[in-house]
Design an enzyme around this catalytic site. Sequence first.
Site, PDB file in Angstrom:
ATOM      1  CE1 TYR A   1      -3.909  -2.219   0.942  1.00 50.58           C
ATOM      2  CE2 TYR A   1      -2.184  -3.443   2.087  1.00 50.58           C
ATOM      3  CZ  TYR A   1      -3.464  -3.378   1.558  1.00 50.58           C
ATOM      4  OH  TYR A   1      -4.292  -4.462   1.642  1.00 50.58           O
ATOM      5  CD  GLN A  16     -13.117   2.589  -1.328  1.00 51.25           C
ATOM      6  OE1 GLN A  16     -13.460   3.704  -0.940  1.00 51.25           O
ATOM      7  NE2 GLN A  16     -13.668   1.488  -0.849  1.00 51.25           N
ATOM      8  CG  LEU A  17      -7.315  -0.256   1.868  1.00 56.32           C
ATOM      9  CD1 LEU A  17      -6.117   0.489   2.426  1.00 56.32           C
ATOM     10  CD2 LEU A  17      -7.882  -1.223   2.894  1.00 56.32           C
ATOM     11  CG  HIS A  18      -5.536   1.838  -4.076  1.00 58.23           C
ATOM     12  ND1 HIS A  18      -5.961   3.017  -3.501  1.00 58.23           N
ATOM     13  CD2 HIS A  18      -4.359   2.129  -4.690  1.00 58.23           C
ATOM     14  CE1 HIS A  18      -5.093   3.978  -3.753  1.00 58.23           C
ATOM     15  NE2 HIS A  18      -4.094   3.467  -4.474  1.00 58.23           N
ATOM     16  CG  LEU A  19      -2.596  -5.226  -2.295  1.00 66.20           C
ATOM     17  CD1 LEU A  19      -1.576  -4.890  -1.226  1.00 66.20           C
ATOM     18  CD2 LEU A  19      -3.099  -6.663  -2.119  1.00 66.20           C
TER      19      LEU A  19
END
Length: 668
Positions: A554, A562-565
Amino acid sequence: MDIDDASHEGKGEETKAKRIVVILVGAPGSGKSTFGEQVMRSSTRPWVRICQDTIGGGKSGTKAQCLKSAASALKDGKSVFIDRCNLDREQRAEFVKLGGPNVDVHGVVLDLPAKLCISRSVKRTGHEGNLQGGKAAAVVNRMLQKKELPKLSEGFTRITVCQSESDVEASLNTYSALGPLDTLPNGYFGQKNPDAKIQLGIMKFLKKAEVPAANAVSEAKSIQSSFSPQSIKEMDSSSNGPVNVSSFPENAGDITRLYSGGGLSCNVIANAANWRLKPGGGGVNAAIFNAGGPALEVATKEQAKSLQPGRAVVVPLPSNSPLFSREGITHVIHVLGPNMNPQRPNCLDNDYITGCKVLRDTYTSLFEGFASVARSQEKLAKGSNENHGPNPSELQDHTEGVNMKHSPNNDQKSKREGDHDNDRSKKCKGSQDEVGADIHGSRTGKLEKNNDKIDGSMTKIWGSWAQTLYHIAMHPERHMDVVLEISDNVVVLNDLYPKAKRHLLVLARYEGLDCLADVRKEHLHLLRAMHDVGLRLAEKFLQEDASLIFRLGYHSAPSMRQLHLHVISQDFDSKHLKNKKHWNSFNTAFFFDSVDAIEEVSSNGKATPRDDDESQLSIELRCHRCRSAHPNIPRLKSHISNCRAPFPPALLQSGRLVLAPCNADVGP
DNA sequence: GTTCTAGAAC
DNA sequence: GTTCTAGAAC
């Protein structure tokens, strides 16, 4: 006496009357003639009013005649009013040149609301320019399109801008009180921003919609989800600009593709309907009914059979309408403007005054309808999460005068809720309730919530460009062109600007998780799920190309909400990797390995970035394998394309790198 | 996040 | 003169 005689220059000036040329600037009906006449009635200074409308002796005169006449009046020691519109710089230039050492040039701008000028022009009977009746509106509007407020740099010694009747009054008093020997201070008085023609908010809004526009639908009015008054694309009678939608760019966007075509989240659109509320007829009505599909037609019929000019009807859009599922539109407000076609009901028959009234009613009905939608959604945002659809009977209160169905519209309501339940049953996570709410259009509360965290821990404001991943996570079905996989928890997509041969994003489908800092222990299962999905896809790629090496992690301070890997191959072979920030965001402590995030959240309850996030982004460029430093991106890229040094030990541990079992090109 | 571009660096 | 960076704008 010839006061312009050169022999007089430079001596005895303080005792001599300085003359003034007042260039009146304003649309027809703005009160230029009245201004001049009133000053002349009460002033002790000799004035001449030079009016282009009368100078031709009954007919309209020419600019040259005005100039000649003004010069001669000045020679006679008189001050003059130039009473013509003078709305653009070019029109004024010749008159400004009348100025000189003994002649001040003033501008008095009568910048009154366009609607006032129009109504005055319409009402006046004995106007010298013979600009009467409905024709006046068109003329005033056309002139205001070209309006260019005067600037001191044009050669004016003083400019007064009047934007209200009281401004005009004040200016009248100033000029009326001028005795033959008095002068006025130089400078710019009245308006703060001389360039302001149209409200900025509106232009900003249009510019955004304009970018990917396909078909122009200029009559269409669209209303942004934020419900902010500035974001309503609207004929603007409060500003002093032209009262005409055409003052805005023609290609403002396709109202049926605001979201898919323009990325604009919009819940409510207005349709310039026909009186039968039926599809067809070309233009925006045809486009909206076409895009809304049969569902819109049916829903419209349920609300009203026909529409009178000046009225609006709010139609809640069923979820099976493409406008709802694809664009996120929850309501269409049909409005009917004044009718000038004798073959249809309520024809105006050239009655301009009634036409204005009907037009006003039309907009009022539209905004009341919109307000009712906004109110009902506000209520829903505050109230129970279980009740998502707006209450149709509430909306009907604002369709007064239309053939209303007074029986509560239970069919539609239960249908919408039924659909919603189906949606929800497919997704098992609790937070999906909020996704459901979003689908049903209560974006107002949601946006506020997301730019202002509930717990108050962090209030990062995300720009509109930073919302893309959020939209995709919430509505992956609308983005199937980029989305690779959808599950209950996550959405997978290719990074739009991959920084390596393979670069995926795994998005969390959770409301309120914008970045790693938002993650808490209760999200551990999500972090693991994201990691597992990333791992599976990395392994899939490894089967296709065993030379690839992946890293999952991350960004400590992501640019996109928006949480994104990131699942990214370590070749960094991409034309999109262009600058230091790109490189360092994947190759410094700014990049938080997924395995470490999971470990920290599980042991500490949260993941704390080790270094002060952004400072990492500007540090020197170093090869991620041999750690050699490089002066710039091109040199670094050239180096990494060949460097086969082993990866640093830290990366070789704990599964931070993902590689094919047979890959020996990695460690020491 | 990207694009654009002025001006620094070469 | 060309390449490259970095900051503003979006």
